[in-house]
Write an enzyme that holds these catalytic residues in place. Structure first.
Site, PDB file in Angstrom:
ATOM      1  N   GLY A 239       0.765  -1.248   0.000  1.00 33.81           N
ATOM      2  CA  GLY A 239       0.000   0.000   0.000  1.00 33.81           C
ATOM      3  C   GLY A 239       0.783   1.277   0.000  1.00 33.81           C
ATOM      4  CD  GLU A 275       0.101  -9.255   1.472  1.00 38.10           C
ATOM      5  OE1 GLU A 275      -0.768  -8.388   1.267  1.00 38.10           O
ATOM      6  OE2 GLU A 275      -0.175 -10.389   1.882  1.00 38.10           O
ATOM      7  N   PRO A 276       4.261  -5.306  -0.965  1.00 38.13           N
ATOM      8  CG  PRO A 276       6.491  -4.630  -1.251  1.00 38.13           C
ATOM      9  CD  PRO A 276       5.632  -5.642  -0.539  1.00 38.13           C
ATOM     10  N   GLY A 277       3.234  -3.731  -3.996  1.00 40.86           N
ATOM     11  CA  GLY A 277       3.050  -3.941  -5.432  1.00 40.86           C
ATOM     12  C   GLY A 277       3.404  -2.665  -6.185  1.00 40.86           C
ATOM     13  NE  ARG A 314      -3.071   3.716 -11.284  1.00 37.04           N
ATOM     14  CZ  ARG A 314      -2.802   4.954 -10.934  1.00 37.04           C
ATOM     15  NH1 ARG A 314      -2.255   5.779 -11.805  1.00 37.04           N
ATOM     16  NH2 ARG A 314      -3.049   5.370  -9.722  1.00 37.04           N
ATOM     17  CB  CYS A 346     -16.377   5.627 -29.242  1.00 35.45           C
ATOM     18  SG  CYS A 346     -15.556   5.583 -30.827  1.00 35.45           S
ATOM     19  CE1 TYR A 375      -2.740  -3.084  -8.500  1.00 32.44           C
ATOM     20  CE2 TYR A 375      -1.291  -1.288  -7.854  1.00 32.44           C
ATOM     21  CZ  TYR A 375      -1.895  -2.501  -7.575  1.00 32.44           C
ATOM     22  OH  TYR A 375      -1.639  -3.128  -6.382  1.00 32.44           O
TER      23      TYR A 375
HETATM   24  C1  LIG Z   1      -3.391  -4.875  -3.819  1.00 36.43           C
HETATM   25  C2  LIG Z   1      -2.851  -5.546  -2.628  1.00 36.43           C
HETATM   26  C3  LIG Z   1      -1.531  -5.315  -2.240  1.00 36.43           C
HETATM   27  C4  LIG Z   1      -0.609  -4.371  -2.947  1.00 36.43           C
HETATM   28  O1  LIG Z   1      -0.931  -3.025  -2.787  1.00 36.43           O
HETATM   29  P1  LIG Z   1       0.038  -1.922  -3.407  1.00 36.43           P
HETATM   30  O2  LIG Z   1      -0.649  -0.647  -3.141  1.00 36.43           O
HETATM   31  O3  LIG Z   1       0.169  -2.207  -4.853  1.00 36.43           O
HETATM   32  O4  LIG Z   1       1.334  -2.016  -2.685  1.00 36.43           O
HETATM   33  C5  LIG Z   1      -1.051  -6.032  -1.160  1.00 36.43           C
HETATM   34  N1  LIG Z   1      -1.836  -6.917  -0.489  1.00 36.43           N
HETATM   35  C6  LIG Z   1      -3.118  -7.142  -0.828  1.00 36.43           C
HETATM   36  C7  LIG Z   1      -3.905  -8.127  -0.060  1.00 36.43           C
HETATM   37  C8  LIG Z   1      -3.667  -6.474  -1.911  1.00 36.43           C
HETATM   38  O5  LIG Z   1      -4.934  -6.703  -2.249  1.00 36.43           O
END
Ligand SMILES: *Cc1c(COP(=O)(O)O)cnc(C)c1O
Length: 421
Positions: A239, A275-277, A314, A346, A375
């Site tokens: 997050g 869990e960074p994405g 986005r 469109c 994303y």
């Molecule tokens: C989406 C998600 C993440 C990653 O969030 P980011 O904002 O991309 O870091 C981590 N854990 C869970 C359970 C998620 O659904």
């Protein structure tokens, strides 16, 4: 920091001019930098130095197997939210014992796939899911490690569509019910409760909500331990936000995030997962597009480009900002222009930005949407019968197409017309 910089007036991904890639693969396309992905992963890994930990990349942000392989080789685990993601991670060579399974709607089939293939832990999000998982595990003669995701009712102060830690959100169990649910879990066959999971949302630009949530998790850890549960692992979610606008943003760094973790839960002696994405992949990617037309409106100019909302949703979905820069560096002192940047789809929603002051552009010239590595490609569709666009990975002076653009025939031939029509 990322590795998309001007060199000799040309925007490069590491050592490769993006215009060179455009000439080779055509526009639009996504381009990722291996050095940036590596750097961001290491920042998180180092932020948790001294604590037993695993960085589980949230692969929904960007699930290309080349990206997964790169991160997996650095030691990353994966956070998956579907059976498809589980299979994709395994296909990229990630061992099951480094994969955690999150998500509110896991099906029996998905549970079975992960149990049979090997799994580090399931993050359970509800009581019915817990009962279902117990049934599947018991049937397979397995005992699966689980955490239970708690919803700490913390305001993440982010966009409503990506806030997940308030009581009105569908995620996790209310933290007030945790004691009862853990007691229930301890009685169920097939489950081995090992910890607690929390994830309060995405694109957080303030550490306070994390601190509040982690403090609640620490309190819960002590309470559950007192109630006889073994809590040895804390999954603290992802997050952390990224600076989408270079001009005015200063979000916290992974190091600061790590410090909050240390301060709030460090004394518990738990193994830490995060869990960074977005922060790993977001600024590691750009979307490159060509200007088709500059169109004069009544009171504005439209820059019509060949990328659209189906390629990068986005802005349409979250009102998100992406910096847009030309591939040819503007001369110092060049007159800027003001554009609404739009795609060919469109729908009026197919607008990347309105009234943006940026370099003056002409048809045929190339632009890059920055911060498009997370994303972006994963949320793309073929709306308006626009084929999925290619993804390219750069490492130093080499680049490779890591997902090819399908031909029009490949796209069209996925439909079947029944013989009785
Ligand atoms: C989406 C998600 C993440 C990653 O969030 P980011 O904002 O991309 O870091 C981590 N854990 C869970 C359970 C998620 O659904």
């Amino acid at each position: 920091m990322d590795h998309f910089l001007y060199r000799d007036g040309m925007l490069c991904a590491e050592d490769v001019p993006l215009a060179e890639i455009a000439a080779s693969v055509g526009t639009p396309f996504y381009c990722y930098s291996a050095a940036t992905l590596t750097r961001h992963y290491k920042l998180f890994d180092e932020a948790l130095d001294g604590m037993e930990h695993l960085v589980c990349y949230a692969m929904k942000a960007n699930s290309n197997q080349a990206v997964l392989k790169l991160l997996g080789d650095l030691g990353a685990g994966m956070d998956v939210v579907s059976g498809g993601e589980y299979r994709r991670a395994r296909a990229a060579g990630i061992p099951g014992e480094r994969i955690v399974f999150s998500g509110v709607g896991k099906t029996e089939e998905e549970m079975q796939t992960a149990i049979e293939g090997g799994i580090r832990q399931f993050n359970i999000e509800s009581e019915p899911e817990m009962a279902r998982l117990s049934g599947v595990a018991a049937r397979l003669g397995a005992e699966v490690p689980v955490t239970i995701r708690v919803n700490p009712d913390v305001d993440a102060k982010t966009h409503e569509k990506i806030a997940t830690g308030k009581s009105e959100n569908k995620f996790g169990i209310p933290i007030s019910r945790a004691s009862a649910v853990y007691a229930q879990a301890a009685k169920l066959p097939g489950l081995k409760v090992i910890g607690i999971d929390v994830h309060i949302g995405s694109q957080l630009v303030d550490l306070d909500p994390f601190r509040l949530a982690f403090r609640k998790v620490a309190e819960l850890t002590e309470q559950l331990r007192a109630e006889g549960h073994e809590i040895s692992r804390l999954d603290l979610g992802g997050g952390l936000g990224i600076p989408y606008e270079r001009s005015n943003a200063d979000p916290p760094l992974p190091r600061d995030f790590g410090q909050v973790i240390r301060e709030e839960v460090g004394h518990l002696g738990c193994e830490i997962e995060i869990e960074p994405g977005r922060l790993i992949a977001g600024n590691a990617g750009v979307l490159v597009s060509e200007v088709i037309y500059v169109k004069e409106g009544e009171d504005r100019q439209f820059l019509i480009v060949d990328a659209a909302m189906n390629d990068l949703i986005r802005p349409a979905m979250y009102g998100a900002h992406h910096d847009i820069i030309p591939l040819n560096e503007p001369a110092p002192g060049a007159e800027p222009a003001r554009y609404d940047v739009v795609g060919p789809v469109c729908e009026s929603g197919d607008t990347f930005t309105k009234g943006r002051d940026m370099a003056a552009m002409a048809p045929g010239e190339l632009i890059a949407f920055r911060s498009a590595g997370a994303y972006g490609a994963v949320m793309a569709s073929e709306y308006n019968s626009r084929p999925m666009i290619p993804e390219v990975l750069v490492q130093k002076d080499q680049f490779a197409v890591i997902r090819a653009r399908p031909s029009f025939d490949e796209m069209i031939n996925r439909d079947t017309i029944p013989e009785w029509l």
